[in-house]
Design a protein around this motif. Sequence first.
Motif, short mmCIF file in Angstrom:
data_model
loop_
_atom_site.label_atom_id
_atom_site.label_comp_id
_atom_site.label_asym_id
_atom_site.label_seq_id
_atom_site.Cartn_x
_atom_site.Cartn_y
_atom_site.Cartn_z
N LEU A 120 56.63 -4.49 15.59
CA LEU A 120 58.04 -4.83 15.84
C LEU A 120 58.61 -5.53 14.61
CD1 LEU A 120 60.45 -5.08 17.87
CD2 LEU A 120 59.48 -7.28 18.55
N LEU A 121 59.75 -5.04 14.11
CA LEU A 121 60.42 -5.68 12.98
C LEU A 121 61.38 -6.74 13.52
CD1 LEU A 121 59.25 -4.32 10.63
CD2 LEU A 121 60.04 -2.46 12.08
N THR A 122 61.15 -7.97 13.14
CA THR A 122 61.97 -9.09 13.63
C THR A 122 61.84 -10.28 12.70
OG1 THR A 122 62.03 -10.80 15.37
CG2 THR A 122 60.00 -9.55 15.18
N PRO A 123 62.94 -11.05 12.54
CA PRO A 123 62.84 -12.26 11.71
C PRO A 123 61.82 -13.26 12.26
CG PRO A 123 65.14 -11.73 12.20
CD PRO A 123 64.30 -10.83 13.05
N ALA A 124 61.41 -13.08 13.53
CA ALA A 124 60.43 -13.99 14.13
C ALA A 124 58.98 -13.64 13.76
CB ALA A 124 60.57 -13.98 15.65
N SER A 139 67.44 -3.96 17.54
CA SER A 139 68.88 -3.94 17.32
C SER A 139 69.53 -4.93 18.27
CB SER A 139 69.47 -2.56 17.61
OG SER A 139 68.97 -1.63 16.70
N TYR A 140 70.83 -5.15 18.14
CA TYR A 140 71.56 -6.07 19.01
C TYR A 140 70.90 -7.45 18.97
CZ TYR A 140 72.96 -1.41 20.41
OH TYR A 140 73.37 -0.11 20.39
N GLU A 141 70.64 -8.05 20.14
CA GLU A 141 70.04 -9.39 20.14
C GLU A 141 68.52 -9.34 20.09
OE1 GLU A 141 71.95 -12.15 19.65
OE2 GLU A 141 73.34 -10.48 19.40
N GLY A 142 67.95 -8.14 20.27
CA GLY A 142 66.50 -8.03 20.25
C GLY A 142 66.01 -7.15 21.38
N VAL A 143 64.71 -7.24 21.66
CA VAL A 143 64.10 -6.38 22.67
C VAL A 143 63.66 -7.21 23.85
CG1 VAL A 143 63.30 -4.81 20.84
CG2 VAL A 143 61.73 -6.51 21.80
N LEU A 180 56.48 -8.27 12.36
CA LEU A 180 56.65 -8.52 10.93
C LEU A 180 58.11 -8.78 10.60
CD1 LEU A 180 54.31 -5.78 9.38
CD2 LEU A 180 53.81 -8.21 9.72
N SER A 181 58.31 -9.68 9.64
CA SER A 181 59.63 -9.97 9.07
C SER A 181 59.58 -9.66 7.59
CB SER A 181 59.94 -11.46 9.27
OG SER A 181 61.04 -11.84 8.46
N ILE A 182 60.69 -9.18 7.02
CA ILE A 182 60.71 -9.02 5.56
C ILE A 182 61.35 -10.21 4.87
CG2 ILE A 182 60.57 -6.50 5.61
CD1 ILE A 182 63.60 -6.58 4.70
N GLY A 183 61.72 -11.25 5.60
CA GLY A 183 62.26 -12.44 4.97
C GLY A 183 63.18 -13.18 5.91
N ASP A 184 63.52 -14.40 5.52
CA ASP A 184 64.29 -15.28 6.39
C ASP A 184 65.79 -15.07 6.24
OD1 ASP A 184 61.98 -16.35 7.40
OD2 ASP A 184 61.98 -18.11 6.08
N TYR A 185 66.25 -13.95 6.77
CA TYR A 185 67.68 -13.63 6.86
C TYR A 185 67.81 -12.66 8.01
CZ TYR A 185 65.31 -10.43 3.75
OH TYR A 185 64.36 -9.59 3.19
N VAL A 186 69.03 -12.53 8.53
CA VAL A 186 69.22 -11.67 9.71
C VAL A 186 70.00 -10.42 9.32
CG1 VAL A 186 70.14 -11.51 12.05
CG2 VAL A 186 69.20 -13.69 11.22
N LEU A 187 69.39 -9.28 9.55
CA LEU A 187 70.01 -7.98 9.29
C LEU A 187 70.64 -7.47 10.58
CD1 LEU A 187 67.01 -6.64 7.19
CD2 LEU A 187 69.21 -7.40 6.30
N THR A 188 71.32 -6.32 10.49
CA THR A 188 71.95 -5.78 11.69
C THR A 188 70.96 -5.05 12.58
OG1 THR A 188 72.55 -3.83 10.42
CG2 THR A 188 74.22 -5.56 10.63
N LEU A 245 66.14 -1.17 7.82
CA LEU A 245 65.81 -1.48 6.42
C LEU A 245 64.43 -2.12 6.30
CD1 LEU A 245 69.33 -2.65 5.15
CD2 LEU A 245 68.05 -0.66 4.32
N PRO A 246 64.08 -3.11 7.15
CA PRO A 246 62.71 -3.65 7.08
C PRO A 246 61.64 -2.57 7.27
CG PRO A 246 64.08 -5.11 8.36
CD PRO A 246 64.92 -3.91 8.05
N ALA A 247 61.85 -1.64 8.19
CA ALA A 247 60.87 -0.57 8.38
C ALA A 247 60.72 0.24 7.09
CB ALA A 247 61.28 0.34 9.53
N1 4GY Z 1 64.65 -10.10 8.48
N2 4GY Z 1 62.77 -8.82 9.03
C1 4GY Z 1 64.50 -8.40 10.28
C2 4GY Z 1 65.85 -8.43 10.84
C3 4GY Z 1 67.35 -7.47 12.52
C4 4GY Z 1 68.73 -8.60 15.83
C5 4GY Z 1 66.29 -8.35 16.07
C6 4GY Z 1 64.04 -9.17 9.21
O1 4GY Z 1 62.46 -7.89 9.92
N3 4GY Z 1 63.51 -7.62 10.68
O2 4GY Z 1 66.71 -9.17 10.39
N4 4GY Z 1 66.07 -7.58 11.87
C7 4GY Z 1 67.36 -8.18 13.84
C8 4GY Z 1 68.70 -7.94 14.48
C9 4GY Z 1 67.61 -8.13 16.71
C10 4GY Z 1 66.23 -7.70 14.72
#
Ligand code: 4GY
Length: 236
Positions: free
Chosen positions: A83-87, A111-115, A128-136, A140-142
Amino acid sequence: MKIDVLTLFPEMFAGPLDVSIVQRARKTGLLNLRVHNLRDWTHDRHKTVDDRPFGGSAGMVLKPEPLFAAVESLGNEQTKVILLTPAGRTFSQAIARELAMDEHLLFICGSYEGVDERVREALVDDELSIGDYVLTNGGLPAMVIIDAVTRLLPGALGDDESAKDESFSHGLLEYPHYTRPAEFRGMKVPDVLLSGHHAEIDKWRAEQARLRTAQQRPDLLNDKNSGSRDKSAPHN
Ligand code: 4GY
């Protein structure tokens, strides 16, 4: 290696993965990449993938049913579901090397607020996160991770593109590179590189790599996760 991607925006993936080394890896069969629209696993007329969060709040959450159906149809016991997520834990060259050893990766792009949390609990092997910022969304992380992993697959790089002595493989930044002309607008290539003394050149490059790392990325000098070099071992 096989890679499946689940996304609401498959169009995003045309372009970055259709050029250069990744394109070649796909054409030669080293990489079998499939990008899927999560809506293909919905059954209602509106192809609903999201819903409002229980407990209230702004934004929408990806529903569990399409994600469970998709992962169950695409994956098996061997599949690593990511799962791609800033967390998530922060992606690095060391993690790229880990993933390059897997047979089958399946990326879930949030996408949106999450899964829905039950997706994380029951389906996801790694976040996995690609860094400490929030994408839409996680597209892109994938793509970033697929790019970094693909070039590590045995045979993906040509002889001129060797991955063995570049930045991060030894935990240091690269030494400075120069090509012709030997003088450009008054700026000269260091004499040692024109000298033909290979031992001297190696020594200069090692010193430059150390200097550059200390100056630009001192954090790497104590970072046990970024490089392959075992920094706890004696150097001799
Ligand atoms: N940074 N690294 C990232 C991201 C978008 C809201 C959860 C990140 O991996 N993913 O910013 N993803 C968010 C948008 C739902 C994913």
